[in-house]
Design a protein around this motif. Sequence first.
Motif, short mmCIF file in Angstrom:
data_model
loop_
_atom_site.label_atom_id
_atom_site.label_comp_id
_atom_site.label_asym_id
_atom_site.label_seq_id
_atom_site.Cartn_x
_atom_site.Cartn_y
_atom_site.Cartn_z
N VAL A 440 0.26 -2.67 -2.81
CA VAL A 440 -0.12 -1.37 -2.29
C VAL A 440 -0.74 -1.57 -0.91
N THR A 441 -0.48 -0.64 -0.02
CA THR A 441 -0.94 -0.74 1.36
C THR A 441 -2.32 -0.11 1.50
N VAL A 442 -3.19 -0.79 2.22
CA VAL A 442 -4.52 -0.29 2.54
C VAL A 442 -4.64 -0.20 4.06
N LYS A 443 -4.95 0.99 4.53
CA LYS A 443 -5.09 1.24 5.96
C LYS A 443 -6.57 1.36 6.30
N ILE A 444 -7.05 0.45 7.14
CA ILE A 444 -8.47 0.39 7.49
C ILE A 444 -8.63 0.84 8.94
N THR A 445 -9.51 1.82 9.15
CA THR A 445 -9.75 2.38 10.48
C THR A 445 -11.19 2.11 10.89
N ILE A 446 -11.36 1.58 12.08
CA ILE A 446 -12.69 1.29 12.63
C ILE A 446 -12.90 2.19 13.84
N GLN A 447 -13.92 3.04 13.78
CA GLN A 447 -14.25 3.96 14.87
C GLN A 447 -15.60 3.57 15.45
N SER A 448 -15.67 3.56 16.78
CA SER A 448 -16.88 3.13 17.47
C SER A 448 -17.35 4.22 18.42
N ARG A 449 -18.67 4.51 18.39
CA ARG A 449 -19.25 5.46 19.34
C ARG A 449 -19.77 4.76 20.59
N VAL A 450 -20.05 3.47 20.49
CA VAL A 450 -20.56 2.69 21.62
C VAL A 450 -19.66 1.47 21.79
N THR A 451 -20.05 0.64 22.72
CA THR A 451 -19.30 -0.60 22.94
C THR A 451 -19.65 -1.59 21.83
N ALA A 452 -18.66 -2.00 21.06
CA ALA A 452 -18.83 -2.96 19.98
C ALA A 452 -18.25 -4.30 20.43
N GLN A 453 -19.11 -5.29 20.53
CA GLN A 453 -18.70 -6.59 21.02
C GLN A 453 -18.39 -7.53 19.85
N LYS A 454 -17.33 -8.30 19.99
CA LYS A 454 -16.91 -9.32 19.02
C LYS A 454 -16.83 -8.78 17.60
N PRO A 455 -16.06 -7.70 17.38
CA PRO A 455 -15.97 -7.19 16.01
C PRO A 455 -15.07 -8.09 15.14
N ASN A 456 -15.53 -8.37 13.94
CA ASN A 456 -14.78 -9.15 12.95
C ASN A 456 -14.68 -8.33 11.67
N LEU A 457 -13.49 -8.24 11.12
CA LEU A 457 -13.24 -7.48 9.90
C LEU A 457 -12.92 -8.45 8.77
N ALA A 458 -13.62 -8.29 7.65
CA ALA A 458 -13.36 -9.09 6.44
C ALA A 458 -13.05 -8.13 5.29
N VAL A 459 -11.98 -8.41 4.58
CA VAL A 459 -11.55 -7.60 3.44
C VAL A 459 -11.67 -8.47 2.19
N CYS A 460 -12.43 -7.98 1.21
CA CYS A 460 -12.71 -8.78 0.01
C CYS A 460 -12.24 -8.03 -1.24
N VAL A 461 -11.46 -8.70 -2.06
CA VAL A 461 -11.12 -8.22 -3.39
C VAL A 461 -11.36 -9.37 -4.36
N GLN A 462 -11.71 -9.05 -5.58
CA GLN A 462 -12.02 -10.09 -6.56
C GLN A 462 -10.74 -10.65 -7.15
N ALA A 463 -10.71 -11.98 -7.29
CA ALA A 463 -9.58 -12.63 -7.94
C ALA A 463 -9.49 -12.11 -9.38
#
Length: 872
Positions: A440-463
């Motif tokens: 199944v597809t998961v669409k993740i959207t990140i919205q920023s109101r200010v300047t976001a430096q070095k953003p890293n996204l981690a997605v976690c699901v349990q085995a």
Amino acid sequence: MSLFKARDWWSTVLGEKEEFDQGCLCVADVDNSGSGQDKVVVGSYKGCLRIFNPHPVKPGDEVQPEDLLLEVQLREPILQVEVGKFVSGTEGLHLAVLHCRKLCVYTVSGTQGNVEHGNQYQIKLMYEHNLQRTACNMTYGPFGGVKGRDLICIQSMDGMLMLFEQESYAFGRFLPGFLLPGPLAYSSRTDSFITVSSCQQVESYKYQVLAFATDADERQDTEQQKLSSGKRLAVDWVLNIGEQALDICVVSFNQGVSSVFVLGERNFFCLKDNGQIRFMKKLDYSPSCFIPYCSVQEGTINTLIANHSKMLNVYQDVTLKWAAQLPCIPVAVKVANFKDLKGVIVTLSDDGHLQCSYLGTDPSIFQAPKVDSREINYEEMNAEMKELQKIIREATKTQGILPESEKQRDVTVTAEVSPDLDEESQAIDSEVKAEAVPSVTVKITIQSRVTAQKPNLAVCVQAPLAVTCDQFVLDDLEPDSSETVVLSVFLKENCSPSELEGTCIVSYNIPTGIPRVSQCNFSLPLKLVCFPAQPSKAANHKLTIDTNKPPISFVTIFPDFVDPSEGDQANALGFQFLAGSKTTLLASKTSQRYRIQSDQLEDLWLVTKELIHRLEEHFKKQNCKDFACTFSGSIPLQEYFELIDRHFELRLNAEKYQELLSERAVQFRAIERRLLTRFKDKTPAPLQHLDTLLEGTFREVIALADAAEENQANMFQAFVKLKSATHLVIMLISLWQKLSTDQTAILEATLLPLAEDTQELGWEETVDAAVSYLLRTCLSKSSKEQALTLSSQLSMPKDTSRLKKNITLFCDRLAKGGRLSLSTDLATQQAAVMPGGCATIPESDLEERTVIPGSTAMFASHGHTAKQKSKP
């Protein structure tokens, strides 16, 4: 730095939340280097032994890794450490470590390093003595005038002096009129032991008198001592000082002068060998420790006395010569000689602050700068000041430091799960033995109101669930911009998951440099792990959920699993799990009940959870606020215990495989060493089938490793099944007892404390400790149960009988009216309801809950009572 502060030459903080006391510090050339350079030996009440060799590049520098020569974790608390000639046949220095019930003597040795990592130090146990009585402190010296070796005397908590002639126990004597132990010291000049009794008097006992006194294998009364053989233990001399003593030290720096120093609570005494007072000093502060050392003036002795005002005072006899401020309150002080500096003061506080300092002052190297004769441009200075003030205001705004609300967050992250499965599955390396593994597809959207430096996204699901990509490194986000990431989730391992939730976490920095984190959760559809199937009439495990509303057609609440052609008549629904059994959902036509049945207990969880969730959502849309689900059947504890036993059996197998692998690895290395020795020999001897033995051992190691790996996979699947069954039991108990949200949270924290199961900290011992705590607090029946103490150390149990007994008792207490709470006040109020602790259930409640007549608890404690055969 102030002129009258102890100059920090080297310092460190030992451990974390460790405790130290007077005997935990020792300074000596413990490794027998012969250079005359002392090492600092420190032992803690947590059993950690450390040896330091301080040598900073500059005074006050940070501790270098090579300064710590050795750190060993011993099993018991360390009461005292001493260095002396404790091993027969050698005059080398050895380390004596005193535990509560054991005396250990070690040798400390260093091995020359071949590379830049430096020398390697280790300790080796020479001998040990198991003590029959709890030790308090010890002293050592050449008792009886022996030459070239030191004997050890240990004072027990009940007043017995135990003397050891190095590797052998000599004798033991009880001190007369003993009440509490005091400090103990040995005077080699008079060959006597000096202590301060609970009568607040200094007492001296000759070694010869101790040796020829009555044996003290057992404490004897005065009348028995008169009738028994041997001499009665008599004191040599006594001096009443009128206060308790903190420490005793016997010094003899000159051949003609030997003094006994006693540090009291308010006075400082210097005594002669015969007990007469040479001088005393009344102190106007509360001392903590002291140490005498040699004076440069003939006939005088210098003494360092530290107090609880963090001051270090230097006395020459009774005259105060110097006072310096310390950063903490020391409990032990020593004087050491290091390679670069002689006479370093070593102090140790009770919380582990170890410092090497010296007395004196440092010259000031500050020189006033030359006055700049150029004319000042005030306009440029004002402009620069305004610019700097603007930068300071931007950097010190409160919204850049304090946490913000959800609506005002600088960066928000949202996850949208596709309502339909992927047309083309994105499953990668899935181990599921099914024809097709959906994703199944998961669409993740990140919205920023200010300047976001070095953003890293981690997605976690349990085995056993997995994602196609779990880490994303994004470019910097501009204000009012957004970034979208698309990924797929699928079932990777061949077992059904216990949860269908995931988490998205975004870490970034705002322009002021402050790190921030935003996160959101998402739920995955049930059809990701199962697909529609024909309902099954027969099943091993059955559950019935009661509601207060008429049953809803499955076409309405399960449109993604029901064929629309069946219409409203569909009252049976089948779910076939990709890596499990078939689960059937039935709706009653005549009552307000739903039945869930399956051949596997753990497969009931996801369907039951999904049913209750969809029913609540359905009635919520219809603005029905009084909808409720209840459970009046039997809690399937017997089937639940079978899953616990299966998981625990695999844990035991993992330990056995680990032990066998260790044995085979040792055997393999021993054979390798012998083969290498044969091959290196110029005239090689016959192999004598060593190569065959090596090959056979290698095959055994590989076979054991494969078996251990397979057992690890089975243990993971067993733990996932156990978690699913635990979720089911928690839900049934909450529906059965109508628990509130807070009580359900306590129940989840009790039965599901671990997200992952490890061999060091397993599920069984953790849950057993949590359940035992609740049984002794909020679910206790009497004050006696509340007074019982729990073990502070978790270890793997021998079997699961205690755990199963506690869980059964836990459910029994809930059935009798007990309520879960972490508040002691509530537990006290609940205990006051009835003498037994838990309030009884009113008869009206029993009738409403439709309990089987004659049964006091609504749970199954014996086999297969949960397998109902009647139709809903």
